[in-house]
Design a protein around this motif. Structure first.
Motif, PDB file in Angstrom:
ATOM      1  N   GLY A   6     -70.523  57.212  85.311  1.00  0.00           N
ATOM      2  CA  GLY A   6     -69.161  56.855  85.671  1.00  0.00           C
ATOM      3  C   GLY A   6     -68.588  55.823  84.726  1.00  0.00           C
ATOM      4  N   ARG A   7     -69.422  54.800  84.379  1.00  0.00           N
ATOM      5  CA  ARG A   7     -68.939  53.784  83.444  1.00  0.00           C
ATOM      6  C   ARG A   7     -68.675  54.392  82.077  1.00  0.00           C
ATOM      7  NH1 ARG A   7     -72.584  50.577  86.434  1.00  0.00           N
ATOM      8  NH2 ARG A   7     -74.318  51.113  85.059  1.00  0.00           N
ATOM      9  N   THR A   8     -69.534  55.330  81.661  1.00  0.00           N
ATOM     10  CA  THR A   8     -69.332  55.980  80.371  1.00  0.00           C
ATOM     11  C   THR A   8     -68.034  56.770  80.360  1.00  0.00           C
ATOM     12  OG1 THR A   8     -71.704  56.157  80.033  1.00  0.00           O
ATOM     13  CG2 THR A   8     -70.304  57.602  78.707  1.00  0.00           C
ATOM     14  N   ALA A   9     -67.761  57.474  81.473  1.00  0.00           N
ATOM     15  CA  ALA A   9     -66.534  58.261  81.559  1.00  0.00           C
ATOM     16  C   ALA A   9     -65.307  57.372  81.482  1.00  0.00           C
ATOM     17  CB  ALA A   9     -66.531  59.074  82.855  1.00  0.00           C
ATOM     18  N   VAL A  10     -65.345  56.263  82.231  1.00  0.00           N
ATOM     19  CA  VAL A  10     -64.215  55.343  82.210  1.00  0.00           C
ATOM     20  C   VAL A  10     -64.036  54.745  80.822  1.00  0.00           C
ATOM     21  CG1 VAL A  10     -63.336  53.163  83.093  1.00  0.00           C
ATOM     22  CG2 VAL A  10     -64.348  54.812  84.656  1.00  0.00           C
ATOM     23  N   GLY A  11     -65.152  54.337  80.207  1.00  0.00           N
ATOM     24  CA  GLY A  11     -65.057  53.753  78.877  1.00  0.00           C
ATOM     25  C   GLY A  11     -64.530  54.743  77.859  1.00  0.00           C
ATOM     26  N   GLY A  12     -65.027  56.012  77.949  1.00  0.00           N
ATOM     27  CA  GLY A  12     -64.545  57.027  77.026  1.00  0.00           C
ATOM     28  C   GLY A  12     -63.087  57.328  77.243  1.00  0.00           C
ATOM     29  N   GLY A  13     -62.650  57.406  78.504  1.00  0.00           N
ATOM     30  CA  GLY A  13     -61.240  57.658  78.785  1.00  0.00           C
ATOM     31  C   GLY A  13     -60.355  56.545  78.279  1.00  0.00           C
ATOM     32  N   ALA A  14     -60.786  55.295  78.461  1.00  0.00           N
ATOM     33  CA  ALA A  14     -60.001  54.162  77.967  1.00  0.00           C
ATOM     34  C   ALA A  14     -59.910  54.184  76.447  1.00  0.00           C
ATOM     35  CB  ALA A  14     -60.628  52.850  78.446  1.00  0.00           C
ATOM     36  N   ALA A  15     -61.008  54.529  75.783  1.00  0.00           N
ATOM     37  CA  ALA A  15     -60.995  54.590  74.322  1.00  0.00           C
ATOM     38  C   ALA A  15     -60.021  55.649  73.821  1.00  0.00           C
ATOM     39  CB  ALA A  15     -62.407  54.890  73.804  1.00  0.00           C
ATOM     40  N   VAL A  16     -59.962  56.777  74.516  1.00  0.00           N
ATOM     41  CA  VAL A  16     -59.027  57.836  74.116  1.00  0.00           C
ATOM     42  C   VAL A  16     -57.587  57.375  74.317  1.00  0.00           C
ATOM     43  CG1 VAL A  16     -58.214  60.160  74.662  1.00  0.00           C
ATOM     44  CG2 VAL A  16     -60.658  59.691  74.557  1.00  0.00           C
ATOM     45  N   LEU A  17     -57.308  56.686  75.418  1.00  0.00           N
ATOM     46  CA  LEU A  17     -55.963  56.162  75.638  1.00  0.00           C
ATOM     47  C   LEU A  17     -55.572  55.179  74.546  1.00  0.00           C
ATOM     48  CD1 LEU A  17     -55.869  55.543  79.506  1.00  0.00           C
ATOM     49  CD2 LEU A  17     -54.792  57.392  78.214  1.00  0.00           C
ATOM     50  N   LEU A  18     -56.520  54.335  74.141  1.00  0.00           N
ATOM     51  CA  LEU A  18     -56.246  53.374  73.068  1.00  0.00           C
ATOM     52  C   LEU A  18     -55.972  54.097  71.745  1.00  0.00           C
ATOM     53  CD1 LEU A  18     -58.941  50.660  73.874  1.00  0.00           C
ATOM     54  CD2 LEU A  18     -56.472  50.470  74.192  1.00  0.00           C
ATOM     55  N   LEU A  19     -56.726  55.164  71.473  1.00  0.00           N
ATOM     56  CA  LEU A  19     -56.502  55.928  70.246  1.00  0.00           C
ATOM     57  C   LEU A  19     -55.133  56.597  70.266  1.00  0.00           C
ATOM     58  CD1 LEU A  19     -57.498  57.082  67.566  1.00  0.00           C
ATOM     59  CD2 LEU A  19     -58.603  58.937  68.855  1.00  0.00           C
ATOM     60  N   ALA A  20     -54.762  57.162  71.409  1.00  0.00           N
ATOM     61  CA  ALA A  20     -53.449  57.794  71.525  1.00  0.00           C
ATOM     62  C   ALA A  20     -52.334  56.769  71.313  1.00  0.00           C
ATOM     63  CB  ALA A  20     -53.312  58.463  72.894  1.00  0.00           C
ATOM     64  N   ALA A  21     -52.471  55.598  71.943  1.00  0.00           N
ATOM     65  CA  ALA A  21     -51.467  54.552  71.788  1.00  0.00           C
ATOM     66  C   ALA A  21     -51.400  54.060  70.346  1.00  0.00           C
ATOM     67  CB  ALA A  21     -51.785  53.383  72.727  1.00  0.00           C
ATOM     68  N   PHE A  22     -52.549  53.926  69.705  1.00  0.00           N
ATOM     69  CA  PHE A  22     -52.593  53.467  68.322  1.00  0.00           C
ATOM     70  C   PHE A  22     -51.873  54.452  67.400  1.00  0.00           C
ATOM     71  CE2 PHE A  22     -54.672  53.400  64.152  1.00  0.00           C
ATOM     72  CZ  PHE A  22     -54.472  52.070  63.791  1.00  0.00           C
ATOM     73  N   GLY A  23     -52.082  55.758  67.615  1.00  0.00           N
ATOM     74  CA  GLY A  23     -51.431  56.754  66.773  1.00  0.00           C
ATOM     75  C   GLY A  23     -49.925  56.683  66.866  1.00  0.00           C
ATOM     76  N   VAL A  24     -49.399  56.521  68.076  1.00  0.00           N
ATOM     77  CA  VAL A  24     -47.948  56.427  68.250  1.00  0.00           C
ATOM     78  C   VAL A  24     -47.412  55.116  67.662  1.00  0.00           C
ATOM     79  CG1 VAL A  24     -46.080  56.357  69.939  1.00  0.00           C
ATOM     80  CG2 VAL A  24     -48.016  57.885  70.293  1.00  0.00           C
ATOM     81  N   ALA A  25     -48.145  54.026  67.859  1.00  0.00           N
ATOM     82  CA  ALA A  25     -47.692  52.727  67.364  1.00  0.00           C
ATOM     83  C   ALA A  25     -47.603  52.685  65.847  1.00  0.00           C
ATOM     84  CB  ALA A  25     -48.642  51.631  67.869  1.00  0.00           C
ATOM     85  N   ILE A  26     -48.622  53.198  65.184  1.00  0.00           N
ATOM     86  CA  ILE A  26     -48.617  53.148  63.723  1.00  0.00           C
ATOM     87  C   ILE A  26     -47.581  54.124  63.153  1.00  0.00           C
ATOM     88  CG2 ILE A  26     -50.385  54.906  63.291  1.00  0.00           C
ATOM     89  CD1 ILE A  26     -51.537  53.060  61.145  1.00  0.00           C
ATOM     90  N   ALA A  27     -47.290  55.206  63.899  1.00  0.00           N
ATOM     91  CA  ALA A  27     -46.285  56.166  63.439  1.00  0.00           C
ATOM     92  C   ALA A  27     -44.903  55.533  63.365  1.00  0.00           C
ATOM     93  CB  ALA A  27     -46.258  57.384  64.372  1.00  0.00           C
ATOM     94  N   GLN A  28     -44.622  54.606  64.267  1.00  0.00           N
ATOM     95  CA  GLN A  28     -43.289  53.997  64.290  1.00  0.00           C
ATOM     96  C   GLN A  28     -42.987  53.261  63.001  1.00  0.00           C
ATOM     97  OE1 GLN A  28     -41.530  51.864  67.815  1.00  0.00           O
ATOM     98  NE2 GLN A  28     -41.823  50.089  66.522  1.00  0.00           N
ATOM     99  N   THR A  29     -43.917  52.463  62.495  1.00  0.00           N
ATOM    100  CA  THR A  29     -43.627  51.561  61.373  1.00  0.00           C
ATOM    101  C   THR A  29     -44.185  52.029  60.040  1.00  0.00           C
ATOM    102  OG1 THR A  29     -45.621  50.274  61.883  1.00  0.00           O
ATOM    103  CG2 THR A  29     -43.550  49.555  62.896  1.00  0.00           C
ATOM    104  N   ILE A  30     -44.879  53.160  59.996  1.00  0.00           N
ATOM    105  CA  ILE A  30     -45.599  53.517  58.779  1.00  0.00           C
ATOM    106  C   ILE A  30     -44.658  53.844  57.623  1.00  0.00           C
ATOM    107  CG2 ILE A  30     -45.788  56.008  59.161  1.00  0.00           C
ATOM    108  CD1 ILE A  30     -48.850  55.545  58.329  1.00  0.00           C
ATOM    109  N   VAL A  31     -43.394  54.143  57.895  1.00  0.00           N
ATOM    110  CA  VAL A  31     -42.468  54.453  56.801  1.00  0.00           C
ATOM    111  C   VAL A  31     -41.794  53.206  56.230  1.00  0.00           C
ATOM    112  CG1 VAL A  31     -41.977  56.736  57.753  1.00  0.00           C
ATOM    113  CG2 VAL A  31     -40.500  54.810  58.351  1.00  0.00           C
ATOM    114  N   VAL A  32     -41.935  52.054  56.892  1.00  0.00           N
ATOM    115  CA  VAL A  32     -41.147  50.875  56.550  1.00  0.00           C
ATOM    116  C   VAL A  32     -41.357  50.443  55.098  1.00  0.00           C
ATOM    117  CG1 VAL A  32     -40.864  48.412  57.005  1.00  0.00           C
ATOM    118  CG2 VAL A  32     -40.935  50.025  58.900  1.00  0.00           C
ATOM    119  N   ALA A  33     -42.612  50.281  54.679  1.00  0.00           N
ATOM    120  CA  ALA A  33     -42.882  49.772  53.337  1.00  0.00           C
ATOM    121  C   ALA A  33     -42.581  50.793  52.250  1.00  0.00           C
ATOM    122  CB  ALA A  33     -44.341  49.331  53.231  1.00  0.00           C
TER     123      ALA A  33
END
Length: 484
Positions: A6-33
């Motif tokens: 159960g802890r592994t599932a929760v940890g894996g799910g949280a890691a995937v959410l963080l990866l999804a959020a990271f992809g969207v966040a970096i997409a916003q500003t990646i064209v700036v420079a």
């Protein structure tokens, strides 16, 4: 399911959410420079290149509340998967269009990427459903930090990547992150979550009207000089903005589940906070848009530094680093003096840094110092918004209020990017590039706007009442989304 699994599932799910959020966040500003590079590669103006940032933010501003509502109705996981699919599709379209030198295709790809902004409210919603209460605060905080880290890294890594592989590589990188996140969502398991409520509907009319308001006002600002501020087209666009705004307000008052709760937008307890959020976002994102264009200006024009995208990324690094360092500092200032004081400090520092960039930018050392101060200001201001919102509403309204505040930040960013580009473009001759005075004016105007944000928060007194003890868990999530 055993405890360990159960802890592994929760940890894996949280890691995937963080990866999804990271992809969207970096997409916003990646064209700036790389805006100047895109202008050359896609045969467009600096104003046109800015739409690669503006289009993403505009689409994200509309998608965020719609996705949150869809998540409530049909399940947050489904909406996250859909958002990641849009991020992947938009990245492929933008990358392919850039390689084919197609400016309309690149902008269309950025719009599709921006629709993935709805991943954020649903990531918080899925975390609340699937993460045990004792771990929820840490996961929500991590999601918030991920947004800041992704946005900061997007400004820094884009330059070196463009120099080595070309501008299309920026979008292929986002496509790879989206694909990884999709694969993770397919494999991740989580404890059973409550079924989403049945019934209800999405306020599509409100979404369409909000999109119309944003498109008309941004188009008027960006094309005002080219078409003439007194031309029938510009007057018609501003008139359409007013008419669509009135229609949006009328629709939102009548529907049972509005896209934006007007009581949380213009209600007396949140009005000044929301105005300050919009205003400071205009000033901050104007600066983020201007800096790469300025430092990449050829020195033959008598100003600028002629930097490559890679060196531009290093110039943006002090801003990104100080923005991250300011997050814990904002918490300390808020605890000691209140969130309102932390916000005002950030807004005043932003005004000082922007005035410095406008008036004292002859040496790169000075620019680096101002960038560091601006990063500190950016971090303080936005990290304190959560406390301002949470301290102004009850526990049951925290999620909706922070959602409205997030939309305003995104709208302000889109307005700031368009306004900055318009001011700089107005200094150019018919056939020549922008002059130094255009950048000076734009930076100083952005600083004055940031100072106005500080003044707005003084209207309601010096202190913000702390949230109730029973609202702590909700406040954590609310702060995260307000910062986002």
């Amino acid at each position: 399911m055993s405890g360990d699994s159960g802890r592994t599932a929760v940890g894996g799910g949280a890691a995937v959410l963080l990866l999804a959020a990271f992809g969207v966040a970096i997409a916003q500003t990646i064209v700036v420079a790389a805006l100047a590079v895109f202008a050359r590669e896609l045969d467009t103006t600096a104003t046109g290149a800015t739409w690669l940032l503006t289009a993403f933010m505009l689409a994200s501003a509309v998608a965020t509340p719609v996705a949150g509502r869809l998540g409530d109705l049909f399940g947050h996981r489904r909406v996250i998967v859909t958002g990641l699919a849009l991020l992947l599709t938009g990245s492929v379209v933008a990358a392919s269009s850039t390689q084919l030198d197609s400016y309309p295709g690149a902008v269309a790809g950025r719009v599709l990427q921006g629709l993935a902004g709805g991943v954020f409210p649903c990531a918080f919603g899925l975390a609340r459903q699937s993460v045990p209460p004792e771990r929820l605060g840490g996961v929500v905080a991590a999601l918030s930090v991920t947004f800041g880290v992704g946005g900061a890294l997007g400004m820094v890594v884009a330059g070196p990547l463009v120099d080595v592989t070309g501008p299309a590589a920026l979008f292929w990188l986002i496509a790879a992150l989206a694909l990884l996140a999709l694969a993770g969502m397919a494999r991740a398991t989580s404890p059973s979550a409550p079924r989403p409520p049945t019934g209800g509907r999405v306020d599509l009319a409100g979404a369409a009207l909000l999109a119309g308001v944003l498109v008309t006002v941004l188009l008027a600002i960006s094309q005002g000089r080219a078409w003439g501020w007194s031309s029938p087209w510009i007057i018609a666009l501003f008139a359409a903005t007013l008419a669509l705004s009135a229609a949006f307000g009328a629709v939102e008052r009548r529907v049972a589940a509005p896209l934006v709760d007007l009581r949380l937008l213009i209600g007396p307890r949140l009005l000044t906070t929301n105005i300050a959020t919009l205003v400071v976002s205009v000033g901050m994102f104007a600066a983020v848009t201007l800096l790469p264009l300025f430092v990449q200006t050829p020195t033959a024009l008598g100003y600028g530094f002629g930097y490559s995208p890679a060196r531009t990324g290093f110039v943006m690094a002090p801003m990104a680093i100080c923005m991250l360092l300011a997050t814990p500092l904002a918490a300390r200032v808020s605890n000691a003096l209140g969130a309102r004081a932390a916000f005002r400090t950030g807004a005043v520092l932003a005004a000082i840094a922007l005035a410095g960039l406008g008036l004292l930018h002859g040496h790169i050392a000075a620019v680096l110092v101002w960038c560091a101060v601006l990063g500190l200001a950016y971090g303080l201001a936005f990290a304190s918004l959560g406390g301002l919102v949470v301290g102004s509403v009850g526990q049951e309204q925290t999620g909706a209020a922070t959602g409205v505040n997030t939309i305003l930040r995104t709208v302000g960013g889109a307005l700031g990017a368009a306004l900055a580009a318009a001011i700089v473009a107005s200094s150019a001759t018919a056939l020549g590039p922008p002059t130094e005075s255009g950048y000076t004016t734009a930076f100083v105007v952005a600083g004055a706007i940031a100072l106005c944000a500080a003044a707005v928060t003084a209207v309601r007194g010096a202190a913000t009442p702390p949230p109730r003890r029973g609202a702590d868990a909700t406040s954590t999530g609310g702060s995260a989304r307000a910062v986002d």
